[in-house]
Each structure stands twice: as structure tokens, then as C-alpha cells.
Scaffold this active site. Structure first.
Site, PDB file in Angstrom:
ATOM      1  N   GLU A  41     -10.068  -2.618   4.716  1.00 53.61           N
ATOM      2  CA  GLU A  41     -10.729  -2.429   5.999  1.00 53.61           C
ATOM      3  C   GLU A  41     -11.966  -3.324   6.104  1.00 53.61           C
ATOM      4  O   GLU A  41     -12.458  -3.824   5.079  1.00 53.61           O
ATOM      5  CB  GLU A  41     -11.146  -0.966   6.159  1.00 53.61           C
ATOM      6  CG  GLU A  41      -9.970   0.037   6.107  1.00 53.61           C
ATOM      7  CD  GLU A  41      -9.161   0.100   7.417  1.00 53.61           C
ATOM      8  OE1 GLU A  41      -9.033  -0.917   8.130  1.00 53.61           O
ATOM      9  OE2 GLU A  41      -8.656   1.188   7.719  1.00 53.61           O
TER      10      GLU A  41
ATOM     11  N   HIS B  98      -7.784  -5.822   9.425  1.00 53.53           N
ATOM     12  CA  HIS B  98      -7.484  -5.492   8.025  1.00 53.53           C
ATOM     13  C   HIS B  98      -6.201  -6.165   7.560  1.00 53.53           C
ATOM     14  O   HIS B  98      -5.302  -6.452   8.346  1.00 53.53           O
ATOM     15  CB  HIS B  98      -7.476  -3.978   7.778  1.00 53.53           C
ATOM     16  CG  HIS B  98      -6.312  -3.210   8.327  1.00 53.53           C
ATOM     17  ND1 HIS B  98      -6.401  -1.898   8.718  1.00 53.53           N
ATOM     18  CD2 HIS B  98      -5.001  -3.554   8.551  1.00 53.53           C
ATOM     19  CE1 HIS B  98      -5.220  -1.482   9.146  1.00 53.53           C
ATOM     20  NE2 HIS B  98      -4.356  -2.452   9.058  1.00 53.53           N
TER      21      HIS B  98
ATOM     22  N   ASN C 290      -8.200  -4.225  13.730  1.00 53.27           N
ATOM     23  CA  ASN C 290      -9.573  -4.450  13.253  1.00 53.27           C
ATOM     24  C   ASN C 290      -9.643  -5.576  12.226  1.00 53.27           C
ATOM     25  O   ASN C 290     -10.666  -5.771  11.578  1.00 53.27           O
ATOM     26  CB  ASN C 290     -10.147  -3.152  12.653  1.00 53.27           C
ATOM     27  CG  ASN C 290      -9.379  -2.679  11.415  1.00 53.27           C
ATOM     28  OD1 ASN C 290      -8.436  -3.326  10.964  1.00 53.27           O
ATOM     29  ND2 ASN C 290      -9.780  -1.535  10.873  1.00 53.27           N
TER      30      ASN C 290
ATOM     31  N   ASP D 269       0.817  -1.219   0.000  1.00 56.44           N
ATOM     32  CA  ASP D 269       0.000   0.000   0.000  1.00 56.44           C
ATOM     33  C   ASP D 269       0.847   1.264   0.000  1.00 56.44           C
ATOM     34  O   ASP D 269       2.058   1.227   0.225  1.00 56.44           O
ATOM     35  CB  ASP D 269      -0.971   0.007   1.195  1.00 56.44           C
ATOM     36  CG  ASP D 269      -0.433  -0.786   2.392  1.00 56.44           C
ATOM     37  OD1 ASP D 269       0.763  -0.644   2.698  1.00 56.44           O
ATOM     38  OD2 ASP D 269      -1.213  -1.539   3.002  1.00 56.44           O
TER      39      ASP D 269
END
Ligand code: F6R
Length: 242
Positions: free
Chosen positions: A143, A138, A136, A67
Site C-alpha cells: 500500500e 498499490h 491507490n 498475496d
């Protein structure tokens, strides 16, 4: 999915570096997908040491980072390009022509995602995707809620992710709220996946990814469907596993 629990972070970094180095030894022109963040730092340090001691040759390897922030240029210290240069690329013999990160300044981020996908295809696909995991769940910056069919594209970061990334950012500047990320389908096409997780803040996500239902609410849970995925976690990150 294979699970390896390391007694501590240092052992995790050693095992991760060995895993990556063995992949390259087996296939010197391997295509690697690489993460940023705090978790892989120790593994990158150990890869640098292996290279210095002549135990690792990265000269024919191709890399694709997972990313990059949208709106951030490669020379910006906030960029993942700068992170990779500092923590790995400047200290090993990777050919700069074989290093790939999404262009955070591309005028059309959607088109940049398609270009990046085409580059991966041209390189022959990813042999090993090394991943971190968000608290979370990801992977990359996919996400919770993001579709499993997703490809490299711009995504909006969750508030939780922005707080986590801000804590690690090298300067005070506010982070962008959008990033280009490899898609989940792209990650799933990697021939092998190595997910690294360390620390108690990852325990819940690791337990849900490994032992919960496969659900877009926990993006890493999709790896249960991958034929060759390994979770390499330290004892703290494994503490919620049943
Ligand atoms: C970074 C990335 C993210 C991180 C994850 C964990 O390139 O793709 O998915 O791997 O947010 O970050 P750390 O290791 O900083 O806890």
C-alpha cells in the site's frame, strides 16, 4: 518502462496471455508470480484455452502468488488459493507441487513471509511477475507508504483496498484487514514485470505510476526503475496519460 495501450479489455487479455505464453515457450520451467483480482481473469481464461488447444504447456512452470489473506485457510472460498484453483490451476497442467501461495493460517505471519522468500530464492527467483495495480497505486498489497526495500510480510490493507476487494469477494463474509504480500524489493528482483490495468478507475494510478515521480506514495512508480517492466493497459486506464 514500456507502455502498451490495448484498445479494449478483450485485446488486453489476449496480449497478456500471449506475453505469459511466450515467456513459458522461451523458458518451459519459468517461475511466474501471479495476481488475483478482476483484471487477470480474462488472461487466465485465454491461457486455459491455449493449454486446451495444445499451445501452452505449464507442466514445468513454478508459480508464486503475490498475496493471500491472513487468517484465511486455503479451502476458504475467500482465499486467493481458492480463486487460483477456480480460475486457472484446476484447468491447466500446472504441477500442484510447484504452486505456491503464502499460508494465510501460518501461526507466525512474519516467519511465513521469510519462508516464502526462501522458497522463491530456492526456485531461482522470479522470471516474470504479473501484477495488477490498485486505484491507490498499490502493487501486490504494498500500500502507499510501504518501503521500496520491503520483502514478503504481513501488511494492513487500506480502507480503500478493503472496499475494492469486498466488492469482488465471492461471499458476503467480511474480509480480513491483513494480508501477506510479496515485497516491493522482491517484485523488483523479478527478471521481467508485466503490469495489467483496465478501466477508468485505474487511470489516475497508471498516470502517476508511469509519469509521476518515483515515490512510495505510489508504489507502482518504483517500476520506472525496473529494466524490463511493461505496462499493458486498456484505453480507459490510459486516459489520464499525457
Ligand atoms: C492481487 C493483487 C492486487 C490487485 C489489484 C488490482 O493479487 O496483488 O494488487 O492486482 O488490487 O485488483 P483488480 O484487478 O481486482 O482491480
Amino acid at each position: 518502462m514500456k507502455l502498451v495501450v490495448a484498445p479494449d479489455y478483450e485485446t488486453l487479455t489476449e496480449l497478456a496471455a500471449d506475453f505469459i505464453a511466450e515467456t513459458v515457450a522461451d523458458k518451459p520451467d519459468a517461475v511466474l508470480a501471479l495476481p488475483t483480482g478482476s483484471t487477470p481473469l480474462g488472461a487466465y481464461r485465454r491461457l486455459i484455452l491455449k493449454a486446451r488447444h495444445g499451445h501452452l504447456d505449464l507442466s514445468r512452470v513454478t508459480t508464486f502468488n503475490l498475496d493471500e489473506y491472513v487468517g484465511v485457510g486455503l479451502r476458504d472460498p475467500l482465499s486467493y488459493h481458492a480463486y487460483m484453483t477456480e480460475h486457472l490451476f484446476s484447468q491447466v497442467n500446472v504441477d500442484p507441487a510447484r504452486i505456491h501461495l503464502p499460508d494465510g493460517l501460518a501461526p507466525d505471519p512474519e516467519a511465513e513471509g521469510r519462508r516464502y522468500e526462501a522458497e522463491i530464492t530456492r526456485a531461482g527467483g522470479i522470471d516474470l511477475a504479473v501484477l495488477g495495480i490498485g486505484a491507490n497505486g498499490h502493487i501486490g498489497f504494498n500500500e502507499p507508504g510501504g518501503p521500496f526495500e520491503s520483502r514478503t510480510r504481513p501488511v494492513r490493507l487500506s480502507a480503500e483496498t478493503i472496499v475494492a476487494m469486498q466488492a469482488e469477494a465471492p461471499s458476503e463474509g467480511r474480509l480480513p484487514v491483513t494480508a501477506l504480500t510479496l515485497g516491493i524489493a522482491t517484485i523488483m528482483e523479478a527478471r521481467q514485470v508485466l503490469l495489467l490495468a483496465a478501466g477508468p478507475e485505474k487511470a489516475e494510478a497508471v498516470a502517476r505510476a508511469l509519469q509521476g515521480p518515483v515515490d512510495v506514495a505510489v508504489p507502482a512508480s518504483v517500476l520506472q526503475r525496473h529494466p524490463r517492466a511493461t505496462f499493458l493497459v486498456d484505453r480507459e486506464a490510459a486516459s489520464r496519460l499525457k
